[in-house]
Design an enzyme around this catalytic site. Structure first.
Site, PDB file in Angstrom:
ATOM      1  N   ARG A  83      -2.607  11.640   6.519  1.00 43.05           N
ATOM      2  CA  ARG A  83      -1.267  11.993   6.046  1.00 43.05           C
ATOM      3  C   ARG A  83      -1.309  12.562   4.625  1.00 43.05           C
ATOM      4  NH1 ARG A  83       3.606   7.709   6.771  1.00 43.05           N
ATOM      5  NH2 ARG A  83       2.953   6.849   4.770  1.00 43.05           N
ATOM      6  N   PRO A  92     -10.543   4.721  -0.237  1.00 45.26           N
ATOM      7  CA  PRO A  92      -9.985   3.898   0.841  1.00 45.26           C
ATOM      8  C   PRO A  92      -9.996   2.424   0.463  1.00 45.26           C
ATOM      9  CG  PRO A  92     -12.252   4.469   1.352  1.00 45.26           C
ATOM     10  CD  PRO A  92     -11.909   5.167   0.052  1.00 45.26           C
ATOM     11  N   GLY A 131       0.772   1.801  -0.918  1.00 43.84           N
ATOM     12  CA  GLY A 131       0.426   0.404  -1.142  1.00 43.84           C
ATOM     13  C   GLY A 131       1.585  -0.352  -1.765  1.00 43.84           C
ATOM     14  N   GLU A 187       4.153   5.961  -1.974  1.00 42.81           N
ATOM     15  CA  GLU A 187       4.818   5.284  -0.857  1.00 42.81           C
ATOM     16  C   GLU A 187       4.519   3.807  -1.032  1.00 42.81           C
ATOM     17  OE1 GLU A 187       5.375   3.102   2.093  1.00 42.81           O
ATOM     18  OE2 GLU A 187       3.785   4.199   3.118  1.00 42.81           O
ATOM     19  N   CYS A 191       4.725  -1.293   5.841  1.00 38.70           N
ATOM     20  CA  CYS A 191       5.882  -1.247   4.935  1.00 38.70           C
ATOM     21  C   CYS A 191       7.154  -0.900   5.685  1.00 38.70           C
ATOM     22  CB  CYS A 191       5.641  -0.236   3.819  1.00 38.70           C
ATOM     23  SG  CYS A 191       4.279  -0.679   2.716  1.00 38.70           S
ATOM     24  N   SER A 246       8.432   6.975  11.877  1.00 40.05           N
ATOM     25  CA  SER A 246       7.296   7.770  11.407  1.00 40.05           C
ATOM     26  C   SER A 246       7.060   8.973  12.324  1.00 40.05           C
ATOM     27  CB  SER A 246       6.030   6.908  11.358  1.00 40.05           C
ATOM     28  OG  SER A 246       6.215   5.801  10.508  1.00 40.05           O
TER      29      SER A 246
END
Length: 476
Positions: free
Chosen positions: A158, A174, A227, A249, A283, A440
């Site tokens: 993304r 990551p 996160g 985000e 989230c 999403s």
């Protein structure tokens, strides 16, 4: 595992320090790989590689970049089974859920392959002066991408896909719990035609140190992070020193509202998706359930039955719906939320007890009569626990839904479209799912308001996060 070293400039390298860390299967608690742990010296090598590669990449025609991204989609789609298995091994989610993530992750390459040729500009006349206004969008520069453990493939693609579509080089950090999926993606990108040095991966036990170092390098122009809000605030402070463009985000505390005129079967199906997709470790997961008192009994009965039908176990086994949580601390945090809510008066309708044995498992759990004072009402649960409350008044439930510092996503179920749309517009959230439990989509601008972040991912807006707008005032 085939790829467990750092990926810098198209090469697999040991960390300069020689340091490594273990990756654990959360279903068995067994070590499945030892991965190289990057530090500042490795970050500098990645920055140098990205700088060299970006000049060549920017010079490519948009269609050339588009075709490489399209090829990446084709290659990943052909290997979904392999990626799903790896996601399950390091993250724990059930295989079907992992397959859904892998498919979703691949779609970002296809979507941004199409967007790469659509960085539209503008030519117009200034109304007063008559000068030409020429507007174009240009690549922002080297981008640092920091991804979480809950979607080890999708949260990477993304960010990678729009950055490459925009013409940027990237360095990915990551999550330490789940670095293997992103490392496994690199040979695929090579095969698709991504030039060496354009995409670099730095797994590390020293995340804060190396990301802060890169954000203070003047070559870095974008930081994209998914996160927690707490970590996001820290990164924003670091980004401010060099005025690095942020895309954040962050956390959520999603309310799910079921009105008395809702289709209850549809609401239950939507609630299951909103709560249990990715085991609640998202989230976007529904965190607070507000059910109108007239339909509360019916919803609770049907929702609890649906949760009870889920099978808990190792995500690699057939028939498993719910795998383990990612680590012991996450499981313990989820258990703590349940214990706190029960101590304050909540009733356990289902679950609520940790199973014995290996693995970081926690069962699907339904709590009713959850009081406003319960910790789970004010903080992300990030697990398979649904906290149910009731309401009778529309104004009151909107107030309660908005009574949080977060504003990522909300869910509304009602068959009265006039009221439903009015409620959606009054909810202080960047996204709202109306009569569905999934928001999403690569084609939609994903993101939140308030403390849930800055910027958008997906849609056309996702590519613009990696671009700067240039305006030329001209006469001819």
């Amino acid at each position: 595992m085939d790829h467990t070293n750092l990926y810098i400039d198209g090469n697999w390298r040991e960390a300069a320090s020689g340091e490594r860390f273990d990756v654990v299967n959360p279903a068995t608690e067994e070590v499945i790989a030892s991965v190289a742990s990057a530090d500042i010296a490795d970050a500098d090598l990645a920055l140098d590689a990205a700088e060299r590669a970006m000049a060549e990449w920017q010079a490519k025609k948009p269609r050339e970049r588009s075709e490489i991204l399209r090829r990446a989609w084709e290659l990943m789609t052909a290997r979904l089974d392999d990626f799903a298995r790896l996601i399950t091994l390091e993250n724990g989610k059930a295989r079907a859920d992992a397959m859904g993530e892998a498919t979703y992750a691949a779609e970002f390459f296809r979507w941004f392959a199409e967007e790469a040729v659509r960085a539209d500009g503008l030519i117009t006349h200034a109304p007063a002066s008559g000068a030409r206004i020429v507007v174009q969008h240009k690549p922002a520069g080297i981008s640092v991408l920091v991804t979480p453990w809950n979607y080890p493939a999708a949260m990477g693609t993304r960010k990678i896909a729009p950055a490459l579509a925009a013409g940027c080089a990237v360095i990915i950090k990551p999550a330490t719990e789940t670095p293997l999926t992103m490392l496994a993606l690199m040979p695929l990108l090579e095969e698709a035609g991504v030039p060496k040095g354009l995409v670099n991966v730095l797994p590390s036990r020293h995340s804060g140190r190396i990301v802060d170092h890169m954000l203070h390098d003047p070559r870095v122009r974008v930081v994209s992070f998914t996160g927690s809000t707490g970590v996001g605030r820290t990164l924003l402070k670091s980004a401010a020193d060099q005025v690095v463009k942020p895309a954040m985000e962050l956390g959520g505390n999603a309310p799910l509202l079921v009105f008395e005129d809702a289709d209850i079967d549809k609401a239950v199906a939507g609630a299951m998706l909103a709560k249990m997709r990715n085991l609640g470790e998202a989230c976007t997961a529904a965190n607070r359930f507000y059910i109108h008192e007239k339909v509360s009994a019916e919803f609770t009965e049907k929702f609890t039955a649906a949760m009870a039908a889920l099978k808990l176990g190792n995500g690699l086994e057939d028939g498993i719906d719910v795998g383990p949580l990612v680590n012991a601390s996450t499981r313990d945090k989820v258990a703590g939320f349940v214990e706190d809510a029960v101590a304050k008066g909540a009733k356990i309708e289902l679950g609520g007890t940790r199973p014995n044995g290996k693995g970081f498992f926690y069962p699907p759990t339904v709590l009713s009569n959850v009081p406003e004072t319960a910790d789970c009402v004010h903080h992300e649960i990030f697990g398979p626990v649904a906290a149910l409350q009731t309401f009778s008044d529309e104004e009151d439930v909107i107030r309660r839904a908005n009574d949080t510092e977060y504003g990522l996503v909300a869910y509304v179920f009602s068959e009265d479209m006039k009221r439903a749309m009015g409620v959606c517009e009054r909810l202080e959230y960047g996204m709202v799912g109306l009569n569905r439990g999934l928001v999403s989509d690569p084609a939609a601008p994903f993101g939140g308001v308030k403390q849930s972040g800055l910027g958008r991912e997906g849609g056309h807006e996702g590519m613009l996060e990696f671009m700067e707008t240039q305006y030329i005032s001209a006469e001819w």
